[in-house]
Design a protein around this motif. Structure first.
Motif, mmCIF file in Angstrom:
data_model
loop_
_atom_site.group_PDB
_atom_site.id
_atom_site.type_symbol
_atom_site.label_atom_id
_atom_site.label_comp_id
_atom_site.label_asym_id
_atom_site.label_seq_id
_atom_site.Cartn_x
_atom_site.Cartn_y
_atom_site.Cartn_z
ATOM 1 N N ILE A 178 15.886 101.293 128.605
ATOM 2 C CA ILE A 178 15.594 103.018 128.359
ATOM 3 C C ILE A 178 14.933 103.059 127.271
ATOM 4 N N PHE A 179 15.322 102.686 126.294
ATOM 5 C CA PHE A 179 14.615 103.222 125.060
ATOM 6 C C PHE A 179 13.356 102.526 124.661
ATOM 7 N N SER A 237 11.259 101.704 127.021
ATOM 8 C CA SER A 237 10.299 102.240 128.009
ATOM 9 C C SER A 237 9.709 103.485 127.923
ATOM 10 N N LYS A 238 10.922 104.329 127.209
ATOM 11 C CA LYS A 238 10.621 105.814 126.852
ATOM 12 C C LYS A 238 9.708 105.841 125.649
ATOM 13 N N PHE A 239 9.897 104.981 124.814
ATOM 14 C CA PHE A 239 9.191 105.218 123.361
ATOM 15 C C PHE A 239 8.146 104.355 123.647
ATOM 16 N N LYS A 240 7.957 103.539 124.621
ATOM 17 C CA LYS A 240 6.485 102.696 124.569
ATOM 18 C C LYS A 240 6.333 102.117 123.249
#
Length: 433
Positions: free
Chosen positions: A149-150, A152-155
């Motif tokens: 998640i980290f 992917s979310k922060f790209k």
């Protein structure tokens, strides 16, 4: 005296195994059930080409990757060169070695954490295994999910992903010292750490009070005396009477357990000299230990997904499958295979009472030195975590992102690599001229 040749084994007997095969059967069924839906997927999902065309290559810029043409990897004869390219990719090798170190310690704990909990906190084997599974499985799953998640979310870019993995590894290293906090003194054990009412000698289970009982050292059935001292078996405690209808089973008239008056069991009597099972541990740190260890597991596995993403981004597009294959092979050879072996040898080195059968052959260990076991596990864990942090940090230091202006889609990265290589060769030729 207690009949040593009895083959009746109850659930509270240390030799009780239960239906050990159910877990393997369920795992087999679950694994095969996943093969069917996975086999229905195509080689490439719809829209894969468009997605890759919109991404830029972050391949690690090293000399080993500058001579890869568009047809490279189409033939088996390219395998040695491809393998050499990956082995010379220092960032890739650092990431692989860090995962190997983590795999060594995680597989070791997956195998021996129940034994640690059982001995440190005086629990039964089944209770210890249940608690260990309750901490390990959800912690590992949560860590993997949060790591993905980290990222992917922060790209994150490739270098930032490696920095994130380094940060989680350092945090897991700090939490590993929980084993020092969790160590508990061994409970008094007759013949091992405590004498038989002032008789006998330490290191010898036989004393004057049980010398005529002909007790077997191979029959381990611990009981806890009313005096708070644990005994190897009812025979070694000198017990002559028992009531099996009560759970746990209770024992009376034990010659090795100090008492003031002779005890005669009656149906209404609830007093007894000993009961089946280990003495309850006075160590009350179990909830805190499980909480901190759960956090350590989460942070350990939180780096798993980011490191895999980093591996895929720092190697050539056409060598990704080979890179994952090499990682899996080294993971087994350097991590999951030697991990349980190293942990087993280390834990056995803390044994203070071995099983000795009728032929005098040493078998399993019955009693461990809890303090020594805790410190030995800390030593292994910290060493592996330091190796992980070192290689993750080295990967961050060595990683060289593509030069500005050369970030291109994955579909065209081979042509750019060839162009960069040609420019380097022309620049070198001009400099030499």
């Amino acid at each position: 005296m207690e009949d040593n040749n009895s083959i009746d084994i109850a659930e509270d007997d240390p030799r009780w195994l239960g239906a050990w095969w159910i877990g393997f059967l369920m795992s087999w069924i679950f694994a095969w059930s996943l093969i069917i839906p996975f086999s229905c997927f195509p080689k490439h999902l719809p829209g894969t080409a468009e997605i890759q065309d919109g991404k830029t290559s972050q391949i690690h810029q090293s000399n080993s990757l500058q001579h890869t043409d568009g047809d490279f990897g189409q033939s088996f004869k390219d395998f040695p060169a491809a393998l050499k390219n990956l082995m010379r990719n220092t960032v890739f090798m650092c990431l692989v070695l860090s995962t190997c170190s983590e795999a060594l310690v995680t597989t070791g704990f997956a195998t021996f954490l129940p034994k640690f909990i059982e001995n440190q906190f005086g629990l039964s084997s089944s209770s210890a295994a249940t608690l260990a599974g309750t901490v390990l499985i959800p912690g590992a799953a949560l860590g993997q999910i949060l790591g993905g998640i980290f990222v992917s979310k922060f790209k994150m870019t490739c270098k930032n992903i490696m920095k994130f993995a380094l940060l989680t590894s350092i945090t897991a290293l700090a939490l590993t010292f929980v084993f020092v906090y969790a160590n508990c003194e061994n409970e008094p054990f007759a013949g091992v750490s405590e004498s038989y009412n002032g008789t006998g000698e330490l290191g010898n289970l036989t004393a004057p009070c049980n010398a005529n009982c002909n007790c077997l050292r191979s029959y381990y059935y611990p009981i806890c005396g009313g005096n708070g001292i644990q005994y190897f078996s009812p025979c070694y405690a000198g017990c002559t009477n028992s009531v099996s209808k009560r759970h746990p089973k209770v024992y009376y008239n034990c010659s090795c357990i100090e008492r003031k008056t002779e005890v005669t069991p009656t149906p209404s009597s609830f007093s007894f000299e000993a009961q089946a099972g280990k003495c309850s541990s006075q160590c009350k740190n179990l909830p805190v230990f499980l909480g901190i260890f759960f956090a350590a597991i989460v942070f350990t596995f939180m780096a798993g997904t980011p490191i895999t993403v980093s591996i895929l981004r720092c190697v050539n597009q056409k060598q990704r499958s080979l890179a994952l294959g090499i990682q899996c092979m080294l993971l087994r050879l350097l991590g999951t295979i030697p991990g349980p072996i190293i942990f087993g040898i280390t834990i056995d080195s803390t044994c203070i009472l071995w099983d000795i059968n009728e032929c005098g052959i040493k078998g399993a260990c019955w009693i461990y030195n809890n303090i020594k076991m805790a410190y030995m596990l800390v030593a292994i864990s910290v060493t592996c975590k330091i190796i992980t942090v070192f290689f993750n940090g080295l990967a961050v230091f060595l990683y060289k992102p593509p030069p500005l202006g050369t970030d291109v889609p994955f579909q065209n990265q081979n042509s750019v690599v060839t162009t960069v290589s040609l420019e380097c060769d022309l620049s070198k030729a001009g400099h030499d001229g």
